[in-house]
Enzyme design. Structure first.
Site, short mmCIF file in Angstrom:
data_model
loop_
_atom_site.label_atom_id
_atom_site.label_comp_id
_atom_site.label_asym_id
_atom_site.label_seq_id
_atom_site.Cartn_x
_atom_site.Cartn_y
_atom_site.Cartn_z
N GLY A 117 8.99 -10.03 -26.85
CA GLY A 117 9.06 -9.44 -25.50
C GLY A 117 10.27 -8.52 -25.43
O GLY A 117 10.72 -7.98 -26.43
N ARG A 118 10.80 -8.37 -24.21
CA ARG A 118 11.94 -7.46 -24.03
C ARG A 118 13.11 -7.82 -24.94
O ARG A 118 13.67 -6.98 -25.62
CB ARG A 118 12.45 -7.54 -22.59
CG ARG A 118 11.54 -6.97 -21.53
CD ARG A 118 12.31 -7.07 -20.21
NE ARG A 118 11.56 -6.57 -19.09
CZ ARG A 118 10.77 -7.33 -18.33
NH1 ARG A 118 10.64 -8.61 -18.58
NH2 ARG A 118 10.12 -6.81 -17.30
N ILE A 119 13.47 -9.12 -24.94
CA ILE A 119 14.67 -9.52 -25.70
C ILE A 119 14.39 -9.44 -27.20
O ILE A 119 15.23 -8.94 -27.97
CB ILE A 119 15.14 -10.93 -25.27
CG1 ILE A 119 15.56 -10.91 -23.79
CG2 ILE A 119 16.29 -11.42 -26.15
CD1 ILE A 119 15.84 -12.26 -23.18
N ARG A 165 1.88 -13.05 -29.36
CA ARG A 165 0.44 -13.02 -29.03
C ARG A 165 -0.11 -11.62 -29.24
O ARG A 165 -1.15 -11.43 -29.84
CB ARG A 165 0.23 -13.46 -27.58
CG ARG A 165 0.11 -14.97 -27.43
CD ARG A 165 -0.24 -15.34 -26.04
NE ARG A 165 0.81 -14.94 -25.11
CZ ARG A 165 0.98 -15.45 -23.90
NH1 ARG A 165 0.16 -16.37 -23.46
NH2 ARG A 165 1.95 -15.06 -23.10
N THR A 188 18.30 -18.47 -28.76
CA THR A 188 18.94 -18.06 -27.51
C THR A 188 17.94 -18.15 -26.35
O THR A 188 18.18 -17.60 -25.29
CB THR A 188 19.46 -16.60 -27.60
OG1 THR A 188 18.39 -15.77 -28.08
CG2 THR A 188 20.66 -16.47 -28.49
N ARG A 203 15.16 -21.20 -25.25
CA ARG A 203 15.23 -22.51 -24.62
C ARG A 203 15.19 -23.58 -25.70
O ARG A 203 14.43 -23.48 -26.68
CB ARG A 203 14.05 -22.74 -23.66
CG ARG A 203 14.12 -21.99 -22.35
CD ARG A 203 15.26 -22.48 -21.45
NE ARG A 203 15.25 -21.83 -20.15
CZ ARG A 203 15.93 -20.71 -19.85
NH1 ARG A 203 16.69 -20.13 -20.77
NH2 ARG A 203 15.88 -20.21 -18.64
N GLU A 220 20.13 -29.93 -21.98
CA GLU A 220 21.42 -29.38 -21.51
C GLU A 220 21.90 -30.08 -20.24
O GLU A 220 21.07 -30.41 -19.40
CB GLU A 220 21.26 -27.87 -21.21
CG GLU A 220 20.99 -27.09 -22.46
CD GLU A 220 20.78 -25.59 -22.20
OE1 GLU A 220 21.12 -25.11 -21.10
OE2 GLU A 220 20.30 -24.91 -23.11
N HIS A 228 25.05 -22.06 -23.73
CA HIS A 228 24.06 -21.26 -22.99
C HIS A 228 24.74 -20.05 -22.31
O HIS A 228 24.85 -20.00 -21.08
CB HIS A 228 23.32 -22.12 -21.95
CG HIS A 228 22.00 -21.51 -21.54
ND1 HIS A 228 20.90 -22.26 -21.23
CD2 HIS A 228 21.61 -20.22 -21.42
CE1 HIS A 228 19.90 -21.46 -20.91
NE2 HIS A 228 20.33 -20.20 -21.02
N GLY A 246 23.93 -16.63 -23.10
CA GLY A 246 23.23 -15.39 -23.42
C GLY A 246 23.43 -14.27 -22.40
O GLY A 246 23.68 -13.12 -22.75
C1 DGY Z 1 17.63 -17.00 -17.92
O1 DGY Z 1 17.80 -16.08 -17.10
O2 DGY Z 1 16.63 -17.69 -17.92
C2 DGY Z 1 18.69 -17.20 -18.93
O3 DGY Z 1 18.47 -18.30 -19.73
C3 DGY Z 1 20.06 -17.28 -18.31
O4 DGY Z 1 20.94 -16.92 -19.33
#
Ligand code: DGY
Length: 330
Positions: free
Chosen positions: A161-163, A183, A243, A245, A274, A292, A294
């Site tokens: 996806g974007r990330i 996918r 990075t 979940r 967490e 956490h 990111g």
């Molecule tokens: C989110 O926006 O879901 C990120 O995990 C927060 O860093």
């Protein structure tokens, strides 16, 4: 002339950047959480009974039972964050509650952090820092703390996806070969620009990559997608970076394999339960752990807040919020 509509009550569950809280206070009848303590279950129940808009964030379990206790005034859940795995979106939608999130604005920062972890694991940064902090360094030697070179290695991106895409651009600049499982394959021109290979089979990709980066959302379909069985397909000299979940990886299986030397190392920003961190994970020398972080830059967090406000404002003005979460997208 009709009386102006009273400002909508918005309840925010955590402390947000100051300028976001100031703007929320101008626009809405807002209840903030200056102490920044997570809401208890009771506080969440009280909030859904009074709020027109609840503004929660990750770590707030907005489940079906909680939503069943929501009052008729509750119309929107405006999440501060992109991931909505802590929200029962189906229940919310079923009750006529609109859900929004804040995607897009944290892409670059999260991809930067993924890249930092991709550098940290094979270059053994955690071991180097620890050694210095403990005063154990006795000087440079030709064979000291040798890691593995990034250039030419195969990076597998789980979730393009974007990330995932932002990470692929960064990783390409470091000389990594890009492989991905998603996918939907990328459009041909984009795949060509990145030199990216699409693997319809995750198993086949896992068996080939040197570094795996987890970048997909957590949904029922991705829970423990990296199971004990699938992790075992990876090469013993491979590294895992997460990075996204924690729940996407079977953390116990990962720990067992790291302890047994069946994987070379891991760099993790997210965990299954967490903020609990398994002590066995903390005891491993070949892991690099972060809490956490990111999207933890001022720029991202302000942009997330602005998106959240825009979603609320648009919704309360009678329009569809730009980042409405659609059930079909989950
Ligand atoms: C989110 O926006 O879901 C990120 O995990 C927060 O860093």
């Amino acid at each position: 002339m009709p009386a102006p509509r009273p400002k909508a009550r918005v309840i925010v569950t955590r402390k947000l950047p100051d300028q976001i809280e100031a703007r929320l206070s101008e626009l809405f009848d807002v209840e903030l959480n200056p102490e920044d303590k997570p809401f208890t279950r009771e506080q969440l129940h009280a909030a859904v009974q009074r709020a027109e808009v609840l503004a929660p964030t990750l770590g707030d379990p907005i489940d079906g039972a909680l939503l069943a206790s929501a009052g008729p005034q509750m119309r929107m859940i405006a999440n501060f964050g992109a991931g909505v795995d802590h929200i029962d979106v189906k229940s919310a939608v079923g009750r006529g509650i609109t859900v929004s999130n804040t995607p897009g604005v944290l892409t670059d920062d999260t991809a930067d952090l993924a890249m930092a972890l991709i550098l940290a694991a094979p270059r053994r940064l955690a071991e180097g820092v620890k050694l210095l902090q403990e005063g154990r360094w006795t000087g440079w030697t030709p064979t000291f703390l040798m890691g593995r070179q990034l250039k030419g290695k195969k990076l597998g991106i789980l979730g393009m996806g974007r990330i995932g895409q932002a990470l692929a651009h960064r990783a390409k600049a470091f000389g990594l070969e890009i492989h991905y499982h998603n996918r939907k394959p990328l459009p041909a021109a984009q795949a060509e620009e990145l030199g990216a290979t699409h693997w319809p089979s995750l198993d086949q990709m896992l068996a080939r990559v040197d570094i795996l980066s987890v970048n997909c959302p957590y949904t029922p379909a991705t829970y423990h997608l990296l199971s004990s069985r699938s992790l075992k397909l990876m090469k013993p000299e491979a590294y895992i970076v997460n990075t996204a979940r924690g729940e996407i990886i079977d953390e116990n299986a990962l720990i067992r394999m790291l302890e047994a030397g069946e994987l070379a190392g891991a760099a993790l920003d997210v965990f299954e339960d967490e903020p609990y961190i398994n002590p066995r994970l903390r005891a491993l020398p070949n892991v690099f752990l972060l809490p956490h972080m990111g999207s933890a830059t001022l720029e991202s967090r302000v942009a997330m807040g602005e998106k959240m406000i825009l979603n609320i404002h648009t919704f309360l003005s009678g329009h569809t919020p730009p980042d409405k979460v659609l059930l079909a997208s989950l």
